[in-house]
Scaffold this motif. Structure first.
Motif, mmCIF file in Angstrom:
data_model
loop_
_atom_site.group_PDB
_atom_site.id
_atom_site.type_symbol
_atom_site.label_atom_id
_atom_site.label_comp_id
_atom_site.label_asym_id
_atom_site.label_seq_id
_atom_site.Cartn_x
_atom_site.Cartn_y
_atom_site.Cartn_z
ATOM 1 N N THR A 195 40.566 54.370 34.985
ATOM 2 C CA THR A 195 40.012 55.473 34.209
ATOM 3 C C THR A 195 38.678 55.132 33.559
ATOM 4 O OG1 THR A 195 41.228 54.800 32.233
ATOM 5 C CG2 THR A 195 42.319 56.374 33.722
ATOM 6 N N CYS A 196 38.168 53.937 33.737
ATOM 7 C CA CYS A 196 36.900 53.548 33.111
ATOM 8 C C CYS A 196 35.775 54.435 33.641
ATOM 9 C CB CYS A 196 36.585 52.084 33.399
ATOM 10 S SG CYS A 196 34.994 51.570 32.696
ATOM 11 N N PRO A 197 35.057 55.137 32.764
ATOM 12 C CA PRO A 197 34.026 56.073 33.215
ATOM 13 C C PRO A 197 32.738 55.413 33.697
ATOM 14 C CG PRO A 197 34.114 56.050 30.828
ATOM 15 C CD PRO A 197 35.240 55.184 31.313
ATOM 16 N N ILE A 198 32.547 54.117 33.418
ATOM 17 C CA ILE A 198 31.292 53.487 33.835
ATOM 18 C C ILE A 198 31.470 52.364 34.852
ATOM 19 C CG2 ILE A 198 30.093 54.083 31.692
ATOM 20 C CD1 ILE A 198 30.369 50.994 31.024
ATOM 21 N N ARG A 199 32.684 52.090 35.238
ATOM 22 C CA ARG A 199 32.931 50.986 36.176
ATOM 23 C C ARG A 199 32.139 51.173 37.472
ATOM 24 N NH1 ARG A 199 38.740 48.839 38.468
ATOM 25 N NH2 ARG A 199 37.864 47.171 39.726
ATOM 26 N N GLY A 200 32.273 52.301 38.099
ATOM 27 C CA GLY A 200 31.551 52.577 39.349
ATOM 28 C C GLY A 200 30.046 52.564 39.171
ATOM 29 N N PRO A 201 29.519 53.306 38.182
ATOM 30 C CA PRO A 201 28.069 53.294 37.976
ATOM 31 C C PRO A 201 27.516 51.895 37.647
ATOM 32 C CG PRO A 201 29.032 55.183 36.864
ATOM 33 C CD PRO A 201 30.171 54.334 37.358
ATOM 34 N N MET A 202 28.250 51.104 36.870
ATOM 35 C CA MET A 202 27.768 49.760 36.534
ATOM 36 C C MET A 202 27.742 48.868 37.774
ATOM 37 S SD MET A 202 26.705 49.694 33.519
ATOM 38 C CE MET A 202 26.476 47.950 33.242
ATOM 39 N N ARG A 203 28.749 48.991 38.607
ATOM 40 C CA ARG A 203 28.757 48.211 39.849
ATOM 41 C C ARG A 203 27.614 48.647 40.766
ATOM 42 N NH1 ARG A 203 34.870 46.609 41.613
ATOM 43 N NH2 ARG A 203 35.361 45.531 39.673
ATOM 44 N N HIS A 204 27.358 49.945 40.801
ATOM 45 C CA HIS A 204 26.255 50.454 41.610
ATOM 46 C C HIS A 204 24.917 49.916 41.079
ATOM 47 C CE1 HIS A 204 24.056 53.145 44.243
ATOM 48 N NE2 HIS A 204 23.381 53.588 43.198
ATOM 49 N N LEU A 205 24.739 49.946 39.781
ATOM 50 C CA LEU A 205 23.517 49.412 39.171
ATOM 51 C C LEU A 205 23.385 47.919 39.452
ATOM 52 C CD1 LEU A 205 21.006 49.741 37.436
ATOM 53 C CD2 LEU A 205 22.457 49.517 35.409
ATOM 54 N N HIS A 206 24.487 47.205 39.345
ATOM 55 C CA HIS A 206 24.492 45.772 39.642
ATOM 56 C C HIS A 206 24.029 45.520 41.079
ATOM 57 C CE1 HIS A 206 25.944 41.615 39.824
ATOM 58 N NE2 HIS A 206 26.459 41.946 40.989
ATOM 59 N N GLU A 207 24.564 46.277 42.022
ATOM 60 C CA GLU A 207 24.179 46.131 43.430
ATOM 61 C C GLU A 207 22.703 46.426 43.636
ATOM 62 O OE1 GLU A 207 26.829 48.628 45.666
ATOM 63 O OE2 GLU A 207 28.584 47.407 45.161
ATOM 64 N N ARG A 208 22.194 47.463 42.965
ATOM 65 C CA ARG A 208 20.774 47.808 43.113
ATOM 66 C C ARG A 208 19.885 46.715 42.547
ATOM 67 N NH1 ARG A 208 19.497 53.878 41.577
ATOM 68 N NH2 ARG A 208 17.498 53.188 42.375
ATOM 69 N N THR A 267 19.980 32.663 40.616
ATOM 70 C CA THR A 267 21.334 32.155 40.821
ATOM 71 C C THR A 267 21.382 30.644 40.651
ATOM 72 O OG1 THR A 267 21.860 33.994 42.289
ATOM 73 C CG2 THR A 267 23.259 32.053 42.451
ATOM 74 N N ALA A 268 20.359 29.948 41.130
ATOM 75 C CA ALA A 268 20.324 28.488 40.999
ATOM 76 C C ALA A 268 20.203 28.052 39.542
ATOM 77 C CB ALA A 268 19.163 27.914 41.809
ATOM 78 N N THR A 269 19.467 28.790 38.744
ATOM 79 C CA THR A 269 19.226 28.381 37.358
ATOM 80 C C THR A 269 20.190 29.008 36.359
ATOM 81 O OG1 THR A 269 17.547 30.106 37.089
ATOM 82 C CG2 THR A 269 16.776 27.909 37.723
ATOM 83 N N GLU A 270 20.631 30.221 36.620
ATOM 84 C CA GLU A 270 21.471 30.946 35.662
ATOM 85 C C GLU A 270 22.934 31.043 36.092
ATOM 86 O OE1 GLU A 270 20.041 32.396 32.916
ATOM 87 O OE2 GLU A 270 17.952 32.201 33.476
ATOM 88 N N GLY A 271 23.188 30.830 37.366
ATOM 89 C CA GLY A 271 24.513 31.081 37.910
ATOM 90 C C GLY A 271 24.533 32.462 38.526
ATOM 91 N N PRO A 272 25.658 32.856 39.106
ATOM 92 C CA PRO A 272 25.727 34.158 39.774
ATOM 93 C C PRO A 272 25.401 35.301 38.808
ATOM 94 C CG PRO A 272 27.676 32.841 40.240
ATOM 95 C CD PRO A 272 26.902 32.112 39.194
ATOM 96 N N MET A 273 24.609 36.230 39.298
ATOM 97 C CA MET A 273 24.214 37.364 38.475
ATOM 98 C C MET A 273 25.389 38.317 38.306
ATOM 99 S SD MET A 273 21.068 39.961 39.024
ATOM 100 C CE MET A 273 21.782 41.554 39.328
ATOM 101 N N ARG A 274 25.564 38.782 37.088
ATOM 102 C CA ARG A 274 26.590 39.777 36.812
ATOM 103 C C ARG A 274 26.122 40.613 35.633
ATOM 104 N NH1 ARG A 274 32.801 38.461 35.856
ATOM 105 N NH2 ARG A 274 32.148 37.984 33.753
ATOM 106 N N LEU A 275 25.861 41.852 35.899
ATOM 107 C CA LEU A 275 25.334 42.761 34.888
ATOM 108 C C LEU A 275 26.361 43.058 33.805
ATOM 109 C CD1 LEU A 275 22.891 44.468 34.099
ATOM 110 C CD2 LEU A 275 23.831 46.304 35.481
ATOM 111 N N ALA A 276 27.608 43.238 34.185
ATOM 112 C CA ALA A 276 28.687 43.531 33.236
ATOM 113 C C ALA A 276 29.951 42.844 33.723
ATOM 114 C CB ALA A 276 28.908 45.043 33.121
ATOM 115 N N GLN A 277 30.939 42.754 32.849
ATOM 116 C CA GLN A 277 32.176 42.068 33.208
ATOM 117 C C GLN A 277 32.867 42.679 34.420
ATOM 118 O OE1 GLN A 277 34.256 42.193 29.465
ATOM 119 N NE2 GLN A 277 33.803 40.050 29.071
ATOM 120 N N CYS A 278 32.715 43.955 34.609
ATOM 121 C CA CYS A 278 33.418 44.614 35.711
ATOM 122 C C CYS A 278 32.676 44.502 37.043
ATOM 123 C CB CYS A 278 33.650 46.094 35.382
ATOM 124 S SG CYS A 278 32.146 47.031 35.110
#
Length: 159
Positions: free
Chosen positions: A114-127, A84-95
């Protein structure tokens, strides 16, 4: 492709070196010493160390006997904090955040329910975030010791 930048590579090398020096009761180290030892461009390393100081991961002291040292124990510094200090806040995808990526439009698909990957991408981001928050600088340093049979700073050099 998901990868860390050279800035983060250099930050990890510098922090591991400072951690090793802290263990040897020689906490202060100049940016020039680190740059020379690991063949890093000094101006880039100085900017990285300033970012790490701003994030309170390292402390800096001016003057002839000054330099940089870890602001806390290696066990208290997480990989997520360093990234976070070197790259900025981590964000796997725009959502994965309410903030749009600078220079890019917000994802139009993820805005809709209706986005089919919004939830899974956020879950992956959290993990991934949790995983990186669970890795400390001390662990990275210990793995280096284990792989080399002892501390060998030369192995940390980025290629």
């Amino acid at each position: 492709m998901l990868s860390l930048t050279r800035k983060t590579d250099y930050a990890l090398v510098a922090l591991a070196y400072l951690g090793q020096r802290q263990a040897e009761v020689q906490p202060m180290c100049s940016a020039r010493e680190i740059a020379d030892r690991f063949d890093m461009p000094l101006p880039l390393l100085m900017n990285i160390l300033k970012e790490l100081a701003k994030a309170r991961i390292v402390s800096s002291t001016r003057g002839s006997s000054g330099g940089y040292s870890l602001a806390m124990e290696p066990e208290q510094v997480t990989l997520l904090e360093i990234v976070t200090a070197t790259e900025g806040p981590m964000r796997l995808a725009q959502c994965c955040s309410g903030l749009p990526i600078v220079g890019q439009e917000e994802c139009r698909v993820a805005v809709s329910e209706t986005c089919p990957i919004r939830g899974p991408m956020r879950h992956l981001h959290e993990r991934l975030t949790d995983f990186m928050a669970g890795i400390t600088l001390a662990e990275l340093m210990e793995e280096e010791k284990a792989e080399s049979g002892g501390w060998r700073a030369e192995k940390l050099k980025c290629v």
